[in-house]
Design an enzyme around this catalytic site. Sequence first.
Site, PDB file in Angstrom:
ATOM      1  N   HIS A 195      31.659  40.195  46.964  1.00 12.16           N
ATOM      2  CA  HIS A 195      31.815  40.861  45.655  1.00 12.16           C
ATOM      3  C   HIS A 195      32.489  42.212  45.912  1.00 12.16           C
ATOM      4  CE1 HIS A 195      31.058  41.813  41.572  1.00 12.16           C
ATOM      5  NE2 HIS A 195      29.744  41.882  41.531  1.00 12.16           N
ATOM      6  N   HIS A 226      39.260  33.906  43.433  1.00 13.29           N
ATOM      7  CA  HIS A 226      38.362  34.444  42.419  1.00 13.29           C
ATOM      8  C   HIS A 226      37.715  33.285  41.674  1.00 13.29           C
ATOM      9  CE1 HIS A 226      36.870  36.915  39.127  1.00 13.29           C
ATOM     10  NE2 HIS A 226      37.029  37.923  39.956  1.00 13.29           N
ATOM     11  N   ASP A 255      40.606  43.431  45.027  1.00 14.23           N
ATOM     12  CA  ASP A 255      40.240  44.092  46.275  1.00 14.23           C
ATOM     13  C   ASP A 255      41.338  44.056  47.329  1.00 14.23           C
ATOM     14  OD1 ASP A 255      37.637  44.944  45.652  1.00 14.23           O
ATOM     15  OD2 ASP A 255      36.956  42.876  45.749  1.00 14.23           O
TER      16      ASP A 255
HETATM   17  N1  CMC Z   1      40.306  32.278  51.636  1.00 15.40           N
HETATM   18  C1  CMC Z   1      40.445  30.974  51.948  1.00 15.40           C
HETATM   19  N2  CMC Z   1      39.996  29.964  51.202  1.00 15.40           N
HETATM   20  C2  CMC Z   1      39.375  30.284  50.065  1.00 15.40           C
HETATM   21  C3  CMC Z   1      39.194  31.634  49.666  1.00 15.40           C
HETATM   22  C4  CMC Z   1      39.693  32.642  50.512  1.00 15.40           C
HETATM   23  N3  CMC Z   1      39.561  33.924  50.193  1.00 15.40           N
HETATM   24  N4  CMC Z   1      38.528  31.669  48.487  1.00 15.40           N
HETATM   25  C5  CMC Z   1      38.305  30.392  48.168  1.00 15.40           C
HETATM   26  N5  CMC Z   1      38.808  29.566  49.112  1.00 15.40           N
HETATM   27  C6  CMC Z   1      38.816  28.096  49.113  1.00 15.40           C
HETATM   28  C7  CMC Z   1      37.412  27.563  49.379  1.00 15.40           C
HETATM   29  O1  CMC Z   1      37.189  27.367  50.748  1.00 15.40           O
HETATM   30  C8  CMC Z   1      37.440  26.277  48.603  1.00 15.40           C
HETATM   31  O2  CMC Z   1      38.175  25.336  49.350  1.00 15.40           O
HETATM   32  P1  CMC Z   1      37.733  23.780  49.353  1.00 15.40           P
HETATM   33  O3  CMC Z   1      37.967  23.317  47.943  1.00 15.40           O
HETATM   34  O4  CMC Z   1      38.613  23.146  50.355  1.00 15.40           O
HETATM   35  O5  CMC Z   1      36.291  23.759  49.729  1.00 15.40           O
HETATM   36  C9  CMC Z   1      38.291  26.612  47.374  1.00 15.40           C
HETATM   37  O6  CMC Z   1      39.143  27.678  47.797  1.00 15.40           O
HETATM   38  C10 CMC Z   1      37.465  27.048  46.184  1.00 15.40           C
HETATM   39  O7  CMC Z   1      36.703  28.198  46.563  1.00 15.40           O
HETATM   40  P2  CMC Z   1      35.203  28.464  46.178  1.00 15.40           P
HETATM   41  O8  CMC Z   1      34.506  29.049  47.362  1.00 15.40           O
HETATM   42  O9  CMC Z   1      34.612  27.259  45.533  1.00 15.40           O
HETATM   43  O10 CMC Z   1      35.408  29.573  45.065  1.00 15.40           O
HETATM   44  P3  CMC Z   1      34.287  30.481  44.455  1.00 15.40           P
HETATM   45  O11 CMC Z   1      34.624  30.634  43.030  1.00 15.40           O
HETATM   46  O12 CMC Z   1      32.925  30.010  44.790  1.00 15.40           O
HETATM   47  O13 CMC Z   1      34.487  31.858  45.251  1.00 15.40           O
HETATM   48  C11 CMC Z   1      35.161  34.014  45.833  1.00 15.40           C
HETATM   49  C12 CMC Z   1      35.129  32.964  44.734  1.00 15.40           C
HETATM   50  C13 CMC Z   1      35.762  35.304  45.288  1.00 15.40           C
HETATM   51  C14 CMC Z   1      33.719  34.318  46.315  1.00 15.40           C
HETATM   52  C15 CMC Z   1      36.006  33.465  47.021  1.00 15.40           C
HETATM   53  O14 CMC Z   1      37.319  33.218  46.578  1.00 15.40           O
HETATM   54  C16 CMC Z   1      35.998  34.400  48.212  1.00 15.40           C
HETATM   55  O15 CMC Z   1      35.060  34.347  49.019  1.00 15.40           O
HETATM   56  N6  CMC Z   1      37.037  35.272  48.344  1.00 15.40           N
HETATM   57  C17 CMC Z   1      37.062  36.248  49.425  1.00 15.40           C
HETATM   58  C18 CMC Z   1      36.150  37.431  49.078  1.00 15.40           C
HETATM   59  C19 CMC Z   1      36.764  38.303  47.995  1.00 15.40           C
HETATM   60  O16 CMC Z   1      37.945  38.655  48.056  1.00 15.40           O
HETATM   61  N7  CMC Z   1      35.935  38.697  47.036  1.00 15.40           N
HETATM   62  C20 CMC Z   1      36.335  39.608  45.960  1.00 15.40           C
HETATM   63  C21 CMC Z   1      36.294  38.972  44.618  1.00 15.40           C
HETATM   64  S1  CMC Z   1      37.138  39.931  43.358  1.00 15.40           S
HETATM   65  C22 CMC Z   1      36.197  41.358  43.172  1.00 15.40           C
HETATM   66  C23 CMC Z   1      34.881  41.122  42.556  1.00 15.40           C
HETATM   67  O17 CMC Z   1      34.824  40.841  41.344  1.00 15.40           O
HETATM   68  O18 CMC Z   1      33.883  41.243  43.253  1.00 15.40           O
END
Ligand code: CMC
Length: 428
Positions: free
Chosen positions: A268, A307, A363
């Site tokens: 986050h 996201h 971010d």
């Molecule tokens: N790098 C590589 N792969 C990714 C990433 C990433 N940053 N984010 C998502 N994926 C992949 C994930 O592995 C999954 O792949 P598969 O379908 O093969 O399993 C697919 O994309 C869908 O991802 P998810 O984990 O189901 O997505 P989510 O909605 O649960 O997670 C998130 C959202 C923001 C937690 C995630 O994208 C992430 O961990 N990003 C990196 C951390 C980050 O930058 N966070 C800041 C968010 S914006 C500021 C805020 O509001 O806090």
Amino acid sequence: MPKTLTIIDNRTGKKYEIPVENDTIKAADLRQIKIRDDDFGMLSYDPALMNTAAVKSRITFIDGDKGILEYRGYPIEQLAENSTSYLEVAYLLINGELPNKQQLEAWRADIKRHTFIHENVKKLTEGFRYDAHPMGTFISTIAALTTFYPDAKEIFDPAMRLTQIHRLIGKATTIAAFSYCHSLGRPLVYPANELSYTGNFLNMMFKIGESRYDVDPVFEHALTVLFILHADHEQNCSTNVMRSIGSSHVDPYSAVAGAAAALWGPLHGGANEAVIRMLDEIGSVSNVSSIINDVKDGKRKLMGFGHRVYKNYDPRAKVIKKLADQVFAVTGRNRKLDIALELERIALEDEYFIKRKLYPNVDFYSGLIYETMGFRMNFFPVLFAIPRIAGWLAHWQEHILDLEQKITRPRQVYIGHRGKTWLPIDKR
Ligand code: CMC
């Protein structure tokens, strides 16, 4: 067009008509779906609440597919471009409309009246270990405010509520700056209320020794824009925590401390710090493709990408990218920018990222600006938390005044054992 959903339960052959409103069904309407009369009824299972609307809100609108973000109906790009102060946007979030001149002046004066903190709160800050993480100090100090303002528990008294809102927005920058200065062993600088919200904050952060510290107008403007961009983001993890804690009718200091704790995590608000660490680790543009390969092999995540809601370029990241150029024109280019730009370029062309609709989020570039402005990495989550307090308070107020809400209490699908018999310790 009939506004109902027909469900046929193939276990029983029974048919149900469920009303549809705003393209949603009420989860409680599923409870009538039963096999036996004494069944609890059907629940929807939604880990991480990926497809559950738990509130009706008028604060922030996001269309993740189109990359749209609006506060109270105003596009974020317009607010970032035209708002002259963060406090104007904080007023908008809390009160529902932009202030006129008199309203803004009164709001500013009310908040500035509350920028100083009780000397005992200052002593509390000083009690943390010499190298305490500023976010840990910030969260704990916000939580401690509840002991200084017992009137804060009067949450259904509108005047009391407003006083706590003024106090929280007013004191946030002071507590943040004190947390930072303490972690570096620097003298604490008291608020200078003749300065703007962000100008005063920069003064408390960076003034050492000199009788007058001239706040750089480019930095002041950049921080104002960054604060505006971070002020709210509808039902994200920390806002959900704020609403959830608030639903127990506790005071807002306790709820903001909980929300800030949720914000701290690397998935986050801690992601901006994680991005800089990642760029440091990559070290040079020539190493970018091997990191991308590691990401595609599932060995790591690309921090600052992806996201839950945006499946398009995060509109905040677009504004920040432009802002970075203005700041770098003053400070000189952050050398990590080239690595970030190359990462973005490769990722946006790569099948893995295209297929999953992974774009840079807020971010990805914000940490680069913060670092260039002289903030230490461990302070980045605090820089996210300060402006988000306005958003959290807007949601808190909306939540506790919403007659459809009750104390938050999700259900579970229990899959553990039942009815075991207790055995004495020597028989287990
Ligand atoms: N790098 C590589 N792969 C990714 C990433 C990433 N940053 N984010 C998502 N994926 C992949 C994930 O592995 C999954 O792949 P598969 O379908 O093969 O399993 C697919 O994309 C869908 O991802 P998810 O984990 O189901 O997505 P989510 O909605 O649960 O997670 C998130 C959202 C923001 C937690 C995630 O994208 C992430 O961990 N990003 C990196 C951390 C980050 O930058 N966070 C800041 C968010 S914006 C500021 C805020 O509001 O806090």
